[in-house]
Write a protein that holds these residues in place. Structure first.
Motif, short mmCIF file in Angstrom:
data_model
loop_
_atom_site.label_atom_id
_atom_site.label_comp_id
_atom_site.label_asym_id
_atom_site.label_seq_id
_atom_site.Cartn_x
_atom_site.Cartn_y
_atom_site.Cartn_z
N MET A 137 0.85 -1.19 0.00
CA MET A 137 0.00 0.00 0.00
C MET A 137 0.88 1.23 0.00
SD MET A 137 -1.39 -1.45 3.57
CE MET A 137 -0.85 -3.10 3.09
N LEU A 162 -2.42 4.94 -2.74
CA LEU A 162 -3.64 5.37 -2.07
C LEU A 162 -3.73 6.88 -1.94
CD1 LEU A 162 -5.45 2.99 -1.28
CD2 LEU A 162 -3.06 2.33 -1.04
N THR A 171 -2.98 3.56 5.44
CA THR A 171 -3.69 2.36 5.00
C THR A 171 -3.20 1.13 5.76
OG1 THR A 171 -3.98 3.33 2.80
CG2 THR A 171 -4.29 0.96 2.99
#
Length: 290
Positions: A137, A162, A171
């Protein structure tokens, strides 16, 4: 193929760096314990360096997977830090789970030197690293992410940006918050099944195909029932991550009552001597209570 550096050869970093070498990249590694870096180089045909700066010199990408905020600062900053050895236009990819605050601090420091910085914490544990099946992420500039993603693909089954700097770490906090409550629920369910005289494996076989099913259930129920906890992410590291989650929750105004409770349950596991047990050892605390 690229010239790369990888900083940190723990249970995650060692196999991750190996996948980069296997993909054909030219990899130089650094580890605080030099013997481990030398062993990796001997196994994978890469090179080792005595400092992060030396490892990073001439690299197009520098990847890091170390322990905590202070460890990350140590490998990035100072005369022997990676940033000192990196050229303008190169990309630093941080796979450590750290605070969003230190991520933004280092993003700014990197930017001042013309270096791109991508925060890219991972999920999947030791098994995911060893099998090249991590979920990654990411936060940072889109252009930097676009350059780094094909390199990260060597050990990732999923990789996504993200948002801006710190979004990857935020995240990862969501990931750890979700895991904490889920593992406690699974532990209580299996503990209840044992106390009720049920066949735990048979119970899981029935319920795993329904709403109760999860990755944790599928991959950890057997070892949990067998009282074996040497198969994944350690309690000590989970408490480090949950401390970051709880501190950040205070900063953003989020309420995490279950996470705070489970963090204390993990503290109990540490008191049982289970700091290096994997996170599924929450059931050990319940069984110890009788």
């Amino acid at each position: 193929m690229a010239k790369l550096a990888f900083l940190g050869l723990g249970v995650m970093g060692y196999p991750m760096a190996g996948y980069l070498a296997k993909a054909g990249h030219e990899v130089t590694v650094y580890n605080r314990t030099a013997a481990k870096a030398e062993a990796w180089a001997g196994e994978h045909g890469g090179a080792s360096a005595p400092t992060p700066a030396e490892a990073a010199r001439g690299a197009e990408f520098v990847m890091a997977c170390v322990g905590n905020d202070d460890d990350l600062r140590a490998v990035c900053l100072g005369e022997e830090g990676a940033f000192a050895g990196m050229d303008e236009g190169t990309v630093f990819v941080d796979h450590t789970t750290v605070s969003a605050a230190v991520t933004r601090e280092l993003y700014d420091a990197a930017e001042a030197g013309g270096i791109a910085f991508v925060d890219a914490p991972v999920s999947g544990g030791q098994a995911g690293a060893e099998n090249g099946q991590l979920a990654v992420m990411c936060g940072g500039d889109q252009a930097a992410y676009d350059r780094a993603e094909p390199v990260i693909a060597a050990y990732a089954k999923a990789c996504r940006r993200l948002g801006e700097s710190g979004a990857g770490q935020m995240t990862k906090m969501v990931n750890q918050i979700c895991i904490a409550g889920l593992v406690q629920g699974l532990s209580e369910g299996l503990h209840f099944a044992q106390k009720a005289g049920l066949d735990g494996a048979a119970v899981v076989d029935v319920i795993s195909g329904g709403a109760a099913g999860s990755w944790q259930m599928a991959n950890r129920y057997e070892t949990m029932l067998a009282d074996q906890f040497e198969h994944g992410f350690a309690v000590d590291w989970m408490r480090k991550d949950l401390a970051i989650c709880l501190k950040t929750a205070d900063e953003v105004g989020a309420s995490l009552p279950v996470t705070a409770l489970v963090d204390q349950f993990y503290k109990d596991v540490q008191k049982l001597g289970g700091g290096r047990w994997d996170t599924s050892s929450l059931i050990k605390r319940l069984n110890a209570a009788g």
